[in-house]
Design a protein around this motif. Structure first.
Motif: not given
Length: 141
Positions: A34, A36, A77
């Motif tokens: 993932h 950000v 995050l």
């Protein structure tokens, strides 16, 4: 890609070679990696990416093209992970910058002990984008 091509003071290259980029793209497609992103005036100015296993997140790399952009990505995050009840974000390497942001260095024994239960907990596989949405940086303080 931005982490791989952003020059870093005191470093002549990057460990994020094309094969690593391909591996992380695949982990992202599978819902385990993932990122950000922080955007300013429509362009990417900073970010962080990593891998989630269970309820532990392992930060792999950060970059910043504008002052504070990587800190904003990390704050975003941390905000989402905290909201999910995830108690650990592994930054891997302690630095004065991370310590100023509130990081705590754990002895290896304590770190491994915490990981033992976290990686076996149900995580969040898939697209995390909706959990972040679009937040102004001021909302992260």
């Amino acid at each position: 890609a931005a982490c791989a091509c952003t020059p870093r003071r005191g470093q002549s290259g990057t460990w994020i070679v094309p094969a690593m980029q391909a591996a992380y793209r695949r982990l992202h497609e599978l819902g385990h990696a993932h990122c950000v992103e922080v955007r300013g005036e429509g362009r990417l100015v900073g970010g962080i990416y990593g891998v989630a296993i269970g309820q532990a997140f392992f930060g792999e790399s950060m970059f910043s093209h504008e002052s504070g952009a990587s800190s904003a990505a990390l704050a975003g995050l941390c905000r989402v992970l905290s909201g999910w009840g995830w108690p650990l974000l592994d930054a891997q390497v302690v630095s004065p910058h991370l310590l100023r942001l509130g990081a705590v260095e754990l002895p290896r024994r304590d770190f491994l002990q915490r990981l033992e239960s976290l990686v076996d907990r149900p995580g969040r596989i898939g697209n995390w984008g909706p959990a972040f949405g679009r937040l102004p940086v001021a909302a992260l303080t």
